[in-house]
Scaffold this motif. Structure first.
Motif, PDB file in Angstrom:
ATOM      1  N   THR A 122       0.829  -1.208   0.000  1.00  0.00           N
ATOM      2  CA  THR A 122       0.000   0.000   0.000  1.00  0.00           C
ATOM      3  C   THR A 122       0.864   1.258   0.000  1.00  0.00           C
ATOM      4  OG1 THR A 122      -1.770  -1.168   1.165  1.00  0.00           O
ATOM      5  CG2 THR A 122      -1.815   1.240   1.230  1.00  0.00           C
ATOM      6  N   ALA A 123       1.951   1.230   0.780  1.00  0.00           N
ATOM      7  CA  ALA A 123       2.838   2.386   0.833  1.00  0.00           C
ATOM      8  C   ALA A 123       3.488   2.640  -0.526  1.00  0.00           C
ATOM      9  CB  ALA A 123       3.917   2.178   1.903  1.00  0.00           C
ATOM     10  N   ARG A 124       3.896   1.571  -1.191  1.00  0.00           N
ATOM     11  CA  ARG A 124       4.497   1.723  -2.516  1.00  0.00           C
ATOM     12  C   ARG A 124       3.477   2.273  -3.514  1.00  0.00           C
ATOM     13  NH1 ARG A 124       9.239  -1.424  -3.694  1.00  0.00           N
ATOM     14  NH2 ARG A 124       8.894  -0.681  -5.845  1.00  0.00           N
ATOM     15  N   GLN A 125       2.238   1.808  -3.388  1.00  0.00           N
ATOM     16  CA  GLN A 125       1.186   2.284  -4.290  1.00  0.00           C
ATOM     17  C   GLN A 125       0.879   3.756  -4.025  1.00  0.00           C
ATOM     18  OE1 GLN A 125      -2.676   0.326  -3.859  1.00  0.00           O
ATOM     19  NE2 GLN A 125      -2.921   0.349  -6.073  1.00  0.00           N
ATOM     20  N   ASP A 126       0.804   4.128  -2.754  1.00  0.00           N
ATOM     21  CA  ASP A 126       0.451   5.499  -2.387  1.00  0.00           C
ATOM     22  C   ASP A 126       1.532   6.509  -2.773  1.00  0.00           C
ATOM     23  OD1 ASP A 126      -1.911   4.555  -1.383  1.00  0.00           O
ATOM     24  OD2 ASP A 126      -1.313   4.667   0.725  1.00  0.00           O
ATOM     25  N   ASN A 127       2.808   6.086  -2.722  1.00  0.00           N
ATOM     26  CA  ASN A 127       3.870   7.050  -3.029  1.00  0.00           C
ATOM     27  C   ASN A 127       4.313   6.990  -4.495  1.00  0.00           C
ATOM     28  OD1 ASN A 127       5.684   4.884  -3.292  1.00  0.00           O
ATOM     29  ND2 ASN A 127       6.475   5.109  -1.205  1.00  0.00           N
ATOM     30  N   GLY A 128       3.548   6.254  -5.305  1.00  0.00           N
ATOM     31  CA  GLY A 128       3.797   6.253  -6.741  1.00  0.00           C
ATOM     32  C   GLY A 128       4.973   5.427  -7.193  1.00  0.00           C
ATOM     33  N   LEU A 130       4.883   1.979  -7.569  1.00  0.00           N
ATOM     34  CA  LEU A 130       4.396   0.628  -7.847  1.00  0.00           C
ATOM     35  C   LEU A 130       5.021   0.141  -9.162  1.00  0.00           C
ATOM     36  CD1 LEU A 130       2.447  -1.337  -6.430  1.00  0.00           C
ATOM     37  CD2 LEU A 130       0.724  -0.687  -8.108  1.00  0.00           C
ATOM     38  N   PRO A 141      -1.698  -3.316 -10.097  1.00  0.00           N
ATOM     39  CA  PRO A 141      -1.936  -3.609  -8.678  1.00  0.00           C
ATOM     40  C   PRO A 141      -2.538  -4.993  -8.430  1.00  0.00           C
ATOM     41  CG  PRO A 141      -2.652  -1.391  -9.202  1.00  0.00           C
ATOM     42  CD  PRO A 141      -2.312  -2.038 -10.514  1.00  0.00           C
TER      43      PRO A 141
END
Length: 219
Positions: A122-128, A130, A141
Protein backbone atom coordinates in the motif's frame (compact mmCIF):
# COMPACT_ATOMS: atom_id res chain seq x y z
CA UNK A 1 -1.99 -7.33 -4.56
CA UNK A 2 -3.10 -10.96 -5.04
CA UNK A 3 -4.22 -12.69 -1.86
CA UNK A 4 -2.76 -16.17 -2.06
CA UNK A 5 -2.47 -19.03 0.37
CA UNK A 6 -0.44 -21.29 -1.92
CA UNK A 7 3.34 -21.54 -1.83
CA UNK A 8 6.22 -23.77 -2.79
CA UNK A 9 9.22 -22.40 -0.97
CA UNK A 10 9.10 -18.63 -1.58
CA UNK A 11 7.08 -19.04 -4.77
CA UNK A 12 3.55 -17.70 -4.35
CA UNK A 13 0.61 -18.84 -6.48
CA UNK A 14 -2.80 -17.29 -6.96
CA UNK A 15 -4.61 -20.62 -6.53
CA UNK A 16 -4.03 -24.28 -5.76
CA UNK A 17 -4.61 -24.99 -9.44
CA UNK A 18 -1.82 -22.61 -10.43
CA UNK A 19 0.50 -24.34 -7.99
CA UNK A 20 -0.29 -27.77 -9.45
CA UNK A 21 0.22 -26.37 -12.94
CA UNK A 22 3.67 -25.07 -11.96
CA UNK A 23 4.68 -28.54 -10.76
CA UNK A 24 3.35 -30.21 -13.88
CA UNK A 25 5.17 -27.75 -16.13
CA UNK A 26 8.44 -28.92 -14.60
CA UNK A 27 7.36 -32.58 -14.67
CA UNK A 28 6.52 -32.64 -18.37
CA UNK A 29 9.42 -30.45 -19.41
CA UNK A 30 11.56 -33.58 -19.10
CA UNK A 31 10.56 -36.78 -20.94
CA UNK A 32 10.42 -39.86 -18.70
CA UNK A 33 13.89 -41.08 -17.81
CA UNK A 34 15.58 -37.70 -18.19
CA UNK A 35 17.48 -35.81 -15.50
CA UNK A 36 16.23 -32.43 -14.28
CA UNK A 37 19.18 -30.32 -15.42
CA UNK A 38 17.96 -26.75 -14.95
CA UNK A 39 19.24 -25.26 -11.65
CA UNK A 40 15.97 -23.39 -11.15
CA UNK A 41 13.93 -26.56 -11.60
CA UNK A 42 16.25 -28.41 -9.21
CA UNK A 43 15.77 -25.73 -6.54
CA UNK A 44 12.00 -25.83 -7.12
CA UNK A 45 11.89 -29.61 -6.58
CA UNK A 46 13.99 -29.38 -3.42
CA UNK A 47 11.48 -26.90 -2.01
CA UNK A 48 8.62 -29.15 -3.10
CA UNK A 49 10.20 -32.23 -1.51
CA UNK A 50 10.68 -30.31 1.75
CA UNK A 51 6.86 -30.16 1.99
CA UNK A 52 6.43 -33.97 1.77
CA UNK A 53 4.84 -35.56 4.87
CA UNK A 54 7.83 -37.96 4.98
CA UNK A 55 10.43 -35.38 4.02
CA UNK A 56 12.78 -36.39 6.84
CA UNK A 57 12.97 -39.91 5.39
CA UNK A 58 13.09 -38.71 1.80
CA UNK A 59 16.00 -36.35 2.50
CA UNK A 60 17.90 -38.51 5.02
CA UNK A 61 20.42 -39.38 2.29
CA UNK A 62 22.19 -36.70 0.27
CA UNK A 63 20.37 -35.70 -2.91
CA UNK A 64 22.39 -35.11 -6.06
CA UNK A 65 19.43 -34.39 -8.32
CA UNK A 66 16.11 -35.48 -9.75
CA UNK A 67 14.84 -37.49 -12.71
CA UNK A 68 11.44 -38.12 -14.22
CA UNK A 69 10.16 -41.68 -14.53
CA UNK A 70 7.01 -43.68 -15.18
CA UNK A 71 5.48 -45.41 -12.18
CA UNK A 72 3.81 -48.82 -12.16
CA UNK A 73 0.59 -47.28 -13.48
CA UNK A 74 2.31 -45.58 -16.41
CA UNK A 75 2.06 -42.11 -14.88
CA UNK A 76 5.04 -39.79 -15.01
CA UNK A 77 6.50 -38.62 -11.73
CA UNK A 78 9.69 -37.49 -10.02
CA UNK A 79 12.43 -39.58 -8.45
CA UNK A 80 15.27 -38.47 -6.19
CA UNK A 81 18.81 -39.45 -7.21
CA UNK A 82 21.45 -40.22 -4.56
CA UNK A 83 25.27 -40.02 -4.97
CA UNK A 84 25.58 -43.81 -5.24
CA UNK A 85 23.09 -43.92 -8.08
CA UNK A 86 20.19 -45.27 -6.05
CA UNK A 87 16.82 -43.57 -6.45
CA UNK A 88 13.68 -42.91 -4.45
CA UNK A 89 10.34 -41.79 -5.80
CA UNK A 90 8.06 -39.19 -4.23
CA UNK A 91 4.52 -38.03 -4.88
CA UNK A 92 4.17 -34.33 -5.64
CA UNK A 93 0.47 -34.66 -4.79
CA UNK A 94 1.33 -35.66 -1.23
CA UNK A 95 3.60 -32.62 -0.99
CA UNK A 96 0.75 -30.32 -2.01
CA UNK A 97 -2.23 -32.07 -0.40
CA UNK A 98 -0.65 -33.32 2.85
CA UNK A 99 2.21 -30.98 3.72
CA UNK A 100 4.31 -31.73 6.78
CA UNK A 101 4.08 -29.68 9.97
CA UNK A 102 6.99 -27.43 9.03
CA UNK A 103 5.23 -26.49 5.78
CA UNK A 104 2.00 -25.79 7.66
CA UNK A 105 3.81 -23.54 10.13
CA UNK A 106 5.47 -21.66 7.27
CA UNK A 107 2.03 -21.01 5.78
CA UNK A 108 0.79 -19.72 9.15
CA UNK A 109 3.86 -17.51 9.42
CA UNK A 110 3.00 -15.93 6.09
CA UNK A 111 -0.56 -15.34 7.24
CA UNK A 112 0.70 -13.72 10.45
CA UNK A 113 2.78 -11.24 8.43
CA UNK A 114 0.04 -10.43 5.89
CA UNK A 115 -0.72 -7.05 7.46
CA UNK A 116 2.93 -6.03 7.20
CA UNK A 117 3.41 -7.10 3.58
CA UNK A 118 0.09 -5.50 2.64
CA UNK A 119 1.16 -2.26 4.35
CA UNK A 120 4.39 -2.33 2.31
CA UNK A 121 2.43 -2.80 -0.90
CA UNK A 122 0.00 0.00 0.00
CA UNK A 123 2.84 2.39 0.83
CA UNK A 124 4.50 1.72 -2.52
CA UNK A 125 1.19 2.28 -4.29
CA UNK A 126 0.45 5.50 -2.39
CA UNK A 127 3.87 7.05 -3.03
CA UNK A 128 3.80 6.25 -6.74
CA UNK A 129 6.52 3.60 -6.77
CA UNK A 130 4.40 0.63 -7.85
CA UNK A 131 7.08 -0.61 -10.22
CA UNK A 132 9.01 -3.86 -10.46
CA UNK A 133 12.23 -3.85 -8.45
CA UNK A 134 13.58 -6.29 -11.04
CA UNK A 135 12.82 -4.44 -14.27
CA UNK A 136 11.56 -0.98 -13.29
CA UNK A 137 8.37 -1.42 -15.33
CA UNK A 138 5.01 -0.21 -13.90
CA UNK A 139 2.98 -2.95 -12.21
CA UNK A 140 -0.70 -3.80 -12.31
CA UNK A 141 -1.94 -3.61 -8.68
CA UNK A 142 -3.91 -6.82 -9.25
CA UNK A 143 -0.83 -8.62 -10.56
CA UNK A 144 1.86 -7.58 -8.13
CA UNK A 145 3.70 -9.77 -5.65
CA UNK A 146 5.59 -8.69 -2.56
CA UNK A 147 8.69 -10.87 -2.55
CA UNK A 148 12.00 -11.39 -0.74
CA UNK A 149 14.58 -11.36 -3.55
CA UNK A 150 16.32 -8.24 -2.21
CA UNK A 151 17.41 -9.94 1.02
CA UNK A 152 17.16 -13.21 2.94
CA UNK A 153 14.48 -15.62 1.77
CA UNK A 154 11.32 -15.86 3.82
CA UNK A 155 12.11 -19.51 4.60
CA UNK A 156 15.50 -18.52 6.00
CA UNK A 157 13.98 -15.81 8.20
CA UNK A 158 11.36 -18.27 9.46
CA UNK A 159 13.85 -21.09 10.04
CA UNK A 160 16.07 -18.82 12.13
CA UNK A 161 13.07 -17.85 14.26
CA UNK A 162 11.96 -21.46 14.74
CA UNK A 163 15.46 -22.51 15.77
CA UNK A 164 15.64 -19.68 18.31
CA UNK A 165 12.51 -20.87 20.12
CA UNK A 166 13.35 -24.58 20.09
CA UNK A 167 12.03 -25.86 16.78
CA UNK A 168 8.93 -25.95 14.59
CA UNK A 169 6.98 -28.05 17.10
CA UNK A 170 7.08 -25.14 19.57
CA UNK A 171 4.75 -23.17 17.28
CA UNK A 172 1.24 -24.44 17.87
CA UNK A 173 -1.43 -23.65 15.28
CA UNK A 174 -5.16 -23.10 15.39
CA UNK A 175 -7.33 -25.78 13.81
CA UNK A 176 -8.32 -25.07 10.24
CA UNK A 177 -10.19 -27.03 7.62
CA UNK A 178 -8.62 -24.86 4.94
CA UNK A 179 -4.84 -25.36 4.69
CA UNK A 180 -2.89 -22.15 4.83
CA UNK A 181 -5.17 -19.99 6.99
CA UNK A 182 -4.22 -21.36 10.41
CA UNK A 183 -2.61 -18.93 12.86
CA UNK A 184 -0.41 -19.16 15.94
CA UNK A 185 -2.38 -20.11 19.04
CA UNK A 186 0.10 -18.13 21.18
CA UNK A 187 -0.54 -14.52 20.21
CA UNK A 188 2.49 -13.27 22.15
CA UNK A 189 4.65 -15.61 20.10
CA UNK A 190 2.89 -14.42 16.95
CA UNK A 191 3.86 -10.82 17.74
CA UNK A 192 7.41 -11.92 18.49
CA UNK A 193 7.51 -13.59 15.07
CA UNK A 194 6.21 -10.43 13.37
CA UNK A 195 8.94 -8.35 14.99
CA UNK A 196 11.59 -10.85 13.89
CA UNK A 197 10.21 -10.88 10.36
CA UNK A 198 10.10 -7.10 10.10
CA UNK A 199 13.66 -6.83 11.39
CA UNK A 200 15.14 -9.05 8.69
CA UNK A 201 12.75 -8.87 5.72
CA UNK A 202 13.95 -6.83 2.73
CA UNK A 203 10.81 -6.64 0.62
CA UNK A 204 10.47 -5.88 -3.06
CA UNK A 205 7.83 -5.91 -5.78
CA UNK A 206 7.64 -8.06 -8.90
CA UNK A 207 5.15 -9.23 -11.50
CA UNK A 208 3.96 -12.87 -11.34
CA UNK A 209 5.90 -13.82 -14.48
CA UNK A 210 9.20 -12.28 -13.37
CA UNK A 211 11.79 -14.71 -12.04
CA UNK A 212 14.30 -13.07 -9.65
CA UNK A 213 16.96 -15.59 -10.71
CA UNK A 214 16.96 -14.04 -14.17
CA UNK A 215 18.11 -10.64 -12.92
CA UNK A 216 21.39 -9.54 -11.32
CA UNK A 217 19.57 -7.67 -8.53
CA UNK A 218 18.38 -10.94 -6.98
CA UNK A 219 19.95 -11.92 -3.67
Amino acid sequence: MPKSRCWIGDREYASKGDRVKAVQEVLYRYPAGNSVNDPGDDAFLRDLLAMHPDSDTKTAVEITGFRTALNQYGKQGFIVVHPDGTTLDFSYKKCLDHPNYRARVLNAMRVETDDDTTAYFTARQDNGTLVSDLTGVPLDPKRTYVAYFLGPAFVDIATEFAAAIGGWAEIQLTDSSTPGIARFTDRVLAERWRRHHNQYAALGLRAPDENPRDYPTSA
